[in-house]
Motif scaffolding. Structure first.
Motif, short mmCIF file in Angstrom:
data_model
loop_
_atom_site.label_atom_id
_atom_site.label_comp_id
_atom_site.label_asym_id
_atom_site.label_seq_id
_atom_site.Cartn_x
_atom_site.Cartn_y
_atom_site.Cartn_z
N ALA A 101 0.86 -1.18 0.00
CA ALA A 101 0.00 0.00 0.00
C ALA A 101 0.90 1.24 0.00
O ALA A 101 1.15 1.85 1.04
N LEU A 102 1.34 1.61 -1.17
CA LEU A 102 2.42 2.58 -1.28
C LEU A 102 1.98 4.03 -1.16
O LEU A 102 2.82 4.92 -1.01
N ARG A 103 0.68 4.28 -1.26
CA ARG A 103 0.21 5.67 -1.22
C ARG A 103 -0.04 6.19 0.19
O ARG A 103 -0.27 7.38 0.38
N ASN A 104 -0.02 5.28 1.17
CA ASN A 104 -0.31 5.67 2.55
C ASN A 104 1.00 5.92 3.28
O ASN A 104 1.76 4.98 3.53
N PRO A 105 1.29 7.16 3.67
CA PRO A 105 2.57 7.45 4.34
C PRO A 105 2.71 6.70 5.67
O PRO A 105 3.84 6.49 6.13
N GLU A 106 1.59 6.29 6.25
CA GLU A 106 1.67 5.56 7.52
C GLU A 106 2.28 4.18 7.34
O GLU A 106 2.71 3.56 8.31
N ASN A 107 2.35 3.71 6.11
CA ASN A 107 2.94 2.39 5.84
C ASN A 107 4.45 2.44 5.67
O ASN A 107 5.08 1.40 5.50
N TYR A 108 5.02 3.64 5.70
CA TYR A 108 6.47 3.78 5.54
C TYR A 108 7.11 3.78 6.92
O TYR A 108 6.87 4.68 7.72
N LEU A 109 7.92 2.78 7.16
CA LEU A 109 8.53 2.61 8.48
C LEU A 109 9.75 3.50 8.66
O LEU A 109 10.04 3.96 9.77
N TYR A 110 10.46 3.73 7.58
CA TYR A 110 11.73 4.46 7.66
C TYR A 110 11.66 5.74 6.84
O TYR A 110 11.22 5.73 5.69
N TRP A 111 12.14 6.83 7.44
CA TRP A 111 12.10 8.15 6.81
C TRP A 111 13.46 8.83 6.91
O TRP A 111 14.15 8.70 7.94
N GLY A 112 13.80 9.57 5.87
CA GLY A 112 14.97 10.43 5.91
C GLY A 112 14.59 11.80 6.46
O GLY A 112 13.42 12.10 6.67
N GLN A 113 15.58 12.65 6.66
CA GLN A 113 15.35 13.92 7.33
C GLN A 113 14.86 15.03 6.40
O GLN A 113 14.36 16.03 6.88
N GLY A 114 14.95 14.86 5.12
CA GLY A 114 14.46 15.87 4.18
C GLY A 114 15.54 16.80 3.68
O GLY A 114 16.51 17.09 4.38
N THR A 115 15.34 17.25 2.45
CA THR A 115 16.24 18.23 1.84
C THR A 115 15.39 19.30 1.17
O THR A 115 14.38 18.98 0.52
N LEU A 116 15.77 20.55 1.34
CA LEU A 116 14.95 21.66 0.88
C LEU A 116 15.24 21.99 -0.58
O LEU A 116 16.39 22.19 -0.97
N VAL A 117 14.18 22.06 -1.36
CA VAL A 117 14.26 22.49 -2.76
C VAL A 117 13.50 23.80 -2.88
O VAL A 117 12.32 23.87 -2.52
N THR A 118 14.17 24.82 -3.37
CA THR A 118 13.55 26.13 -3.58
C THR A 118 13.69 26.51 -5.04
O THR A 118 14.80 26.53 -5.57
N VAL A 119 12.55 26.78 -5.67
CA VAL A 119 12.55 27.16 -7.08
C VAL A 119 12.06 28.59 -7.20
O VAL A 119 10.92 28.89 -6.84
N SER A 120 12.91 29.45 -7.69
CA SER A 120 12.54 30.86 -7.85
C SER A 120 11.98 31.10 -9.25
O SER A 120 12.36 30.44 -10.22
N SER A 121 11.09 32.08 -9.33
CA SER A 121 10.45 32.39 -10.63
C SER A 121 11.27 33.40 -11.42
O SER A 121 12.21 33.99 -10.94
#
Length: 121
Positions: A101-121
């Motif tokens: 069930a890949l669409r449910n984030p609750e089914n993901y046991l392991y997570w990374g810390q995140g990386t910020l992407v900023t796109v300017s116009s």
């Protein structure tokens, strides 16, 4: 267990970025890997997912612009992002699951810390 997302940064609209998710401590070949993103004030959004067999799925908003891949030898997943838009600005995180069930984030046991992407116009 560790998932390390990297590759974020500040780019202009139309440019490209490549995010990487390096994993350790998991049976990489048995896990699906997903990329989620969350912009301020918005709910978390599934961007792309790749199953352990290599099947991919994308959010409609990124189809044709983003490509998810995986490298079993390096236990790494990459998210190639092209034709970036300001609305792609968010913190991007990778996650791993053995669930089908890949669409449910609750089914993901392991997570990374995140990386910020900023796109300017």
């Amino acid at each position: 267990v560790q998932l390390q997302a990297s590759g974020g940064g500040l780019v202009q609209a139309g440019e490209s970025l490549r995010l990487s998710c390096e994993t350790s401590g998991i049976d990489f070949v048995a896990h699906a890997i997903a990329w989620y993103r969350q912009a301020p004030g918005n709910p978390r959004e599934l961007v792309a997912v790749i199953t352990n067999l290599g099947t991919t799925n994308y959010a409609d908003s990124v189809k044709g612009r983003f490509t998810i891949s995986r490298d079993g030898a390096k236990s790494t997943s990459n998210l190639q992002m092209s034709s970036l838009k300001p609305e792609d600005t968010a913190v991007y995180s990778c996650a791993a699951t053995k669930s089908v069930a890949l669409r449910n984030p609750e089914n993901y046991l392991y997570w990374g810390q995140g990386t910020l992407v900023t796109v300017s116009s």
